[in-house]
Design a protein around this motif. Structure first.
Motif, PDB file in Angstrom:
ATOM      1  N   ILE A 256       0.323  -4.038   9.210  1.00 35.28           N
ATOM      2  CA  ILE A 256       1.228  -3.171   9.975  1.00 35.28           C
ATOM      3  C   ILE A 256       2.450  -2.803   9.147  1.00 35.28           C
ATOM      4  O   ILE A 256       2.972  -1.694   9.242  1.00 35.28           O
ATOM      5  CB  ILE A 256       1.612  -3.780  11.345  1.00 35.28           C
ATOM      6  N   PHE A 257       2.890  -3.703   8.267  1.00 38.53           N
ATOM      7  CA  PHE A 257       4.028  -3.392   7.392  1.00 38.53           C
ATOM      8  C   PHE A 257       3.658  -2.281   6.418  1.00 38.53           C
ATOM      9  O   PHE A 257       4.395  -1.312   6.246  1.00 38.53           O
ATOM     10  CB  PHE A 257       4.480  -4.642   6.631  1.00 38.53           C
ATOM     11  N   ARG A 258       2.503  -2.417   5.787  1.00 39.64           N
ATOM     12  CA  ARG A 258       2.095  -1.389   4.810  1.00 39.64           C
ATOM     13  C   ARG A 258       1.854  -0.037   5.470  1.00 39.64           C
ATOM     14  O   ARG A 258       2.244   0.992   4.931  1.00 39.64           O
ATOM     15  CB  ARG A 258       0.875  -1.861   4.033  1.00 39.64           C
ATOM     16  N   ALA A 259       1.219  -0.021   6.631  1.00 36.58           N
ATOM     17  CA  ALA A 259       0.931   1.251   7.303  1.00 36.58           C
ATOM     18  C   ALA A 259       2.158   1.830   8.007  1.00 36.58           C
ATOM     19  O   ALA A 259       2.453   3.015   7.875  1.00 36.58           O
ATOM     20  CB  ALA A 259      -0.200   1.063   8.312  1.00 36.58           C
ATOM     21  N   GLY A 260       2.871   0.999   8.742  1.00 39.14           N
ATOM     22  CA  GLY A 260       3.988   1.475   9.565  1.00 39.14           C
ATOM     23  C   GLY A 260       5.307   1.619   8.845  1.00 39.14           C
ATOM     24  O   GLY A 260       6.228   2.250   9.361  1.00 39.14           O
ATOM     25  N   VAL A 261       5.404   1.045   7.646  1.00 41.73           N
ATOM     26  CA  VAL A 261       6.658   1.139   6.882  1.00 41.73           C
ATOM     27  C   VAL A 261       6.409   1.797   5.526  1.00 41.73           C
ATOM     28  O   VAL A 261       6.883   2.894   5.253  1.00 41.73           O
ATOM     29  CB  VAL A 261       7.322  -0.254   6.681  1.00 41.73           C
ATOM     30  N   MET A 262       5.653   1.126   4.688  1.00 41.97           N
ATOM     31  CA  MET A 262       5.505   1.573   3.299  1.00 41.97           C
ATOM     32  C   MET A 262       4.769   2.909   3.167  1.00 41.97           C
ATOM     33  O   MET A 262       5.108   3.718   2.317  1.00 41.97           O
ATOM     34  CB  MET A 262       4.786   0.506   2.469  1.00 41.97           C
TER      35      MET A 262
ATOM     36  N   GLY B  74       8.349   4.761  -4.340  1.00 41.91           N
ATOM     37  CA  GLY B  74       8.203   3.859  -3.214  1.00 41.91           C
ATOM     38  C   GLY B  74       8.926   2.536  -3.371  1.00 41.91           C
ATOM     39  O   GLY B  74       8.893   1.708  -2.470  1.00 41.91           O
ATOM     40  N   GLY B  75       9.591   2.339  -4.518  1.00 43.34           N
ATOM     41  CA  GLY B  75      10.359   1.119  -4.737  1.00 43.34           C
ATOM     42  C   GLY B  75      11.820   1.302  -4.339  1.00 43.34           C
ATOM     43  O   GLY B  75      12.191   2.306  -3.712  1.00 43.34           O
ATOM     44  N   ILE B  76      12.641   0.362  -4.713  1.00 44.74           N
ATOM     45  CA  ILE B  76      14.070   0.417  -4.408  1.00 44.74           C
ATOM     46  C   ILE B  76      14.659   1.708  -4.957  1.00 44.74           C
ATOM     47  O   ILE B  76      14.310   2.151  -6.046  1.00 44.74           O
ATOM     48  CB  ILE B  76      14.785  -0.828  -4.967  1.00 44.74           C
TER      49      ILE B  76
ATOM     50  N   GLU C  43      16.620   0.557   0.225  1.00 45.49           N
ATOM     51  CA  GLU C  43      17.644  -0.275  -0.418  1.00 45.49           C
ATOM     52  C   GLU C  43      17.107  -1.632  -0.876  1.00 45.49           C
ATOM     53  O   GLU C  43      17.580  -2.199  -1.848  1.00 45.49           O
ATOM     54  CB  GLU C  43      18.821  -0.507   0.546  1.00 45.49           C
ATOM     55  N   PHE C  44      16.148  -2.151  -0.121  1.00 43.26           N
ATOM     56  CA  PHE C  44      15.599  -3.487  -0.398  1.00 43.26           C
ATOM     57  C   PHE C  44      14.161  -3.502   0.076  1.00 43.26           C
ATOM     58  O   PHE C  44      13.836  -2.908   1.097  1.00 43.26           O
ATOM     59  CB  PHE C  44      16.407  -4.554   0.357  1.00 43.26           C
ATOM     60  N   ILE C  45      13.313  -4.188  -0.676  1.00 46.55           N
ATOM     61  CA  ILE C  45      11.935  -4.348  -0.235  1.00 46.55           C
ATOM     62  C   ILE C  45      11.363  -5.656  -0.778  1.00 46.55           C
ATOM     63  O   ILE C  45      11.613  -6.034  -1.914  1.00 46.55           O
ATOM     64  CB  ILE C  45      11.047  -3.165  -0.684  1.00 46.55           C
ATOM     65  N   ASP C  46      10.649  -6.350   0.076  1.00 44.60           N
ATOM     66  CA  ASP C  46       9.875  -7.527  -0.314  1.00 44.60           C
ATOM     67  C   ASP C  46       8.537  -7.402   0.421  1.00 44.60           C
ATOM     68  O   ASP C  46       8.431  -7.750   1.603  1.00 44.60           O
ATOM     69  CB  ASP C  46      10.599  -8.813   0.065  1.00 44.60           C
TER      70      ASP C  46
ATOM     71  N   GLU D 156       9.303  -7.196   4.475  1.00 42.52           N
ATOM     72  CA  GLU D 156      10.695  -6.939   4.841  1.00 42.52           C
ATOM     73  C   GLU D 156      11.256  -5.802   3.996  1.00 42.52           C
ATOM     74  O   GLU D 156      10.962  -5.702   2.807  1.00 42.52           O
ATOM     75  CB  GLU D 156      11.507  -8.214   4.613  1.00 42.52           C
ATOM     76  N   CYS D 157      12.058  -4.951   4.626  1.00 43.33           N
ATOM     77  CA  CYS D 157      12.727  -3.894   3.882  1.00 43.33           C
ATOM     78  C   CYS D 157      14.007  -3.469   4.605  1.00 43.33           C
ATOM     79  O   CYS D 157      14.203  -3.774   5.784  1.00 43.33           O
ATOM     80  CB  CYS D 157      11.818  -2.688   3.680  1.00 43.33           C
ATOM     81  N   LYS D 158      14.835  -2.773   3.861  1.00 41.09           N
ATOM     82  CA  LYS D 158      16.068  -2.227   4.411  1.00 41.09           C
ATOM     83  C   LYS D 158      16.224  -0.817   3.860  1.00 41.09           C
ATOM     84  O   LYS D 158      16.018  -0.579   2.668  1.00 41.09           O
ATOM     85  CB  LYS D 158      17.273  -3.077   4.002  1.00 41.09           C
ATOM     86  N   SER D 159      16.556   0.120   4.738  1.00 42.37           N
ATOM     87  CA  SER D 159      16.752   1.503   4.312  1.00 42.37           C
ATOM     88  C   SER D 159      18.049   2.053   4.885  1.00 42.37           C
ATOM     89  O   SER D 159      18.546   1.572   5.910  1.00 42.37           O
ATOM     90  CB  SER D 159      15.571   2.379   4.739  1.00 42.37           C
TER      91      SER D 159
END
Length: 160
Positions: free
Chosen positions: A20-26, A50-52, A74-77, A82-85
């Motif tokens: 769900i992270f890869r599909a719904g976020v990345m 697609g990176g920082i 801004e951040f991705i793991d 987890e990520c921040k935009s």
């Protein structure tokens, strides 16, 4: 004086955290026009891979109160889902909102599903008040992840 506010929201999913992270976020910029054409007409990377510091743009239908949104990662793991935009362009930026960030963390559950945790922080310009925008934002985020979930359930080999 401008005020800083935030809201949090949780969405339960029967799909694993990593999918769900890869599909719904990345990869949402790829899936959104296919899964939510009533809201997103198109989406594409503007800068980066697609990176920082990558920027992507979403173009909306008249169902949204503004026609586009650009966000910077801004951040991705990916391993921790987890990520921040940061919102860098959209309706309200510069007229009602000085700045806005969203942090998303998807955690696995014991049943093999996941919980999407979203925290949005925004700084309103002086004199601006938020009315029903928060509930609309939560509904929008829920719609994103429920569309991604439905796609993943229908396509069991996707994002494995």
């Amino acid at each position: 004086m401008a005020s800083t506010n935030s809201w949090t929201h949780e969405i339960e999913s029967s799909v694993s955290a990593s999918r769900i992270f890869r599909a719904g976020v990345m990869d949402w910029h790829t899936l959104a026009p296919k899964l939510a054409p009533q809201i997103v007409t198109s989406a594409h990377p503007v800068e980066g891979e697609g990176g920082i510091d990558s920027v992507r743009q979403f173009n909306f239908t008249s169902a949204m109160p503004f026609n586009l949104m650009k966000e910077r990662l801004e951040f991705i793991d990916v391993d921790k889902c987890e990520c921040k935009s940061t919102l860098i362009e959209a309706g309200g930026i510069g007229t009602a909102i000085e700045a806005a960030t969203s942090q998303i963390k998807v955690e696995p559950t014991t049943n093999g599903g996941s919980v999407v945790k979203v925290e949005s922080t925004y700084k309103l310009l002086s004199g601006v008040e938020v009315n029903d925008e928060i509930s609309k934002a939560k509904d929008f985020v829920t719609a994103i992840f429920k569309a991604a979930e439905a796609y993943l359930i229908a396509n069991l080999d996707a994002y494995n």
